[in-house]
Write a protein that holds these residues in place. Sequence first.
Motif, short mmCIF file in Angstrom:
data_model
loop_
_atom_site.label_atom_id
_atom_site.label_comp_id
_atom_site.label_asym_id
_atom_site.label_seq_id
_atom_site.Cartn_x
_atom_site.Cartn_y
_atom_site.Cartn_z
N ASP A 63 0.84 -1.21 0.00
CA ASP A 63 0.00 0.00 0.00
C ASP A 63 0.87 1.25 0.00
O ASP A 63 0.59 2.21 -0.72
CB ASP A 63 -0.94 0.02 1.21
CG ASP A 63 -2.10 -0.94 1.08
OD1 ASP A 63 -2.29 -1.53 -0.01
OD2 ASP A 63 -2.82 -1.13 2.08
N TRP A 64 1.91 1.25 0.82
CA TRP A 64 2.81 2.40 0.90
C TRP A 64 3.53 2.61 -0.44
O TRP A 64 3.61 3.73 -0.94
CB TRP A 64 3.82 2.21 2.02
CG TRP A 64 4.78 3.34 2.15
CD1 TRP A 64 4.56 4.54 2.75
CD2 TRP A 64 6.12 3.40 1.64
NE1 TRP A 64 5.69 5.34 2.64
CE2 TRP A 64 6.64 4.65 1.97
CE3 TRP A 64 6.92 2.50 0.94
CZ2 TRP A 64 7.93 5.04 1.62
CZ3 TRP A 64 8.20 2.88 0.59
CH2 TRP A 64 8.70 4.14 0.93
N LEU A 65 4.02 1.53 -1.04
CA LEU A 65 4.70 1.63 -2.33
C LEU A 65 3.77 2.18 -3.41
O LEU A 65 4.16 3.02 -4.21
CB LEU A 65 5.25 0.26 -2.76
CG LEU A 65 6.42 -0.27 -1.94
CD1 LEU A 65 6.67 -1.73 -2.26
CD2 LEU A 65 7.67 0.55 -2.17
N ALA A 66 2.52 1.69 -3.42
CA ALA A 66 1.55 2.16 -4.43
C ALA A 66 1.21 3.63 -4.21
O ALA A 66 1.06 4.39 -5.16
CB ALA A 66 0.28 1.31 -4.37
N PHE A 67 1.10 4.04 -2.95
CA PHE A 67 0.74 5.43 -2.64
C PHE A 67 1.89 6.38 -2.97
O PHE A 67 1.69 7.43 -3.58
CB PHE A 67 0.36 5.56 -1.16
CG PHE A 67 -0.08 6.93 -0.77
CD1 PHE A 67 -1.36 7.38 -1.08
CD2 PHE A 67 0.78 7.79 -0.11
CE1 PHE A 67 -1.77 8.66 -0.73
CE2 PHE A 67 0.37 9.07 0.24
CZ PHE A 67 -0.91 9.51 -0.07
N CYS A 68 3.09 6.02 -2.57
CA CYS A 68 4.23 6.93 -2.70
C CYS A 68 4.97 6.80 -4.03
O CYS A 68 5.64 7.74 -4.45
CB CYS A 68 5.21 6.70 -1.56
SG CYS A 68 4.52 7.10 0.05
N GLU A 69 4.90 5.63 -4.65
CA GLU A 69 5.65 5.37 -5.88
C GLU A 69 7.10 5.81 -5.75
O GLU A 69 7.60 6.60 -6.57
CB GLU A 69 4.99 6.05 -7.07
CG GLU A 69 3.59 5.57 -7.37
CD GLU A 69 2.99 6.27 -8.58
OE1 GLU A 69 3.70 6.42 -9.59
OE2 GLU A 69 1.82 6.67 -8.48
N PRO A 70 7.80 5.33 -4.73
CA PRO A 70 9.17 5.81 -4.51
C PRO A 70 10.15 5.24 -5.54
O PRO A 70 9.92 4.20 -6.14
CB PRO A 70 9.50 5.27 -3.13
CG PRO A 70 8.71 4.00 -3.04
CD PRO A 70 7.43 4.29 -3.77
N ILE A 71 11.23 5.97 -5.73
CA ILE A 71 12.38 5.45 -6.45
C ILE A 71 13.36 5.03 -5.36
O ILE A 71 13.77 5.86 -4.55
CB ILE A 71 13.02 6.52 -7.36
CG1 ILE A 71 12.00 7.05 -8.37
CG2 ILE A 71 14.24 5.94 -8.07
CD1 ILE A 71 12.51 8.27 -9.14
N ILE A 72 13.71 3.78 -5.32
CA ILE A 72 14.59 3.26 -4.27
C ILE A 72 16.01 3.14 -4.84
O ILE A 72 16.22 2.50 -5.87
CB ILE A 72 14.11 1.88 -3.77
CG1 ILE A 72 12.64 1.91 -3.34
CG2 ILE A 72 15.03 1.36 -2.68
CD1 ILE A 72 12.34 2.70 -2.10
#
Length: 137
Positions: A63-72
């Motif tokens: 959920d966090w990844l989908a919400f934030c769409e971070p570049i790691i």
Amino acid sequence: VYHTWNGALTDQDQLDIFNGEIMQTERYITICSPETVIVSDSSPLNALIYNRKLANDKVTINDWLAFCEPIIFYALPVQHHLDTADTNRVHTLAQIKEADQAIPGILEELGIEYIELDGTNHQRKLKILRKIYDRLV
């Protein structure tokens, strides 16, 4: 009530950090415009390094990844700093080395794409900037 801290973070500490970082990054995303680039070294994923049980919470992570769409980004350790303690961290040198070795496996286990940074500081910065520019266009 004041407690003397023994210098070690417990699983509960890592859970608190994990949840706090999720809330903090989601807050930044919510209040900033879509053109804003938020750069942080305090991803909630950091807590997974020291409390592997958190990796089981795939719903929260996804959920966090989908919400934030971070570049790691994963920065490979710089060779001449491998035996230098980091004064900004509470971890021992052995813990730091162990964490550095564990990070790629944790990200792969969770199916999280990441960009490996190596080379000189200049090369690393250029790689980061290119990825950010690609995201913005």
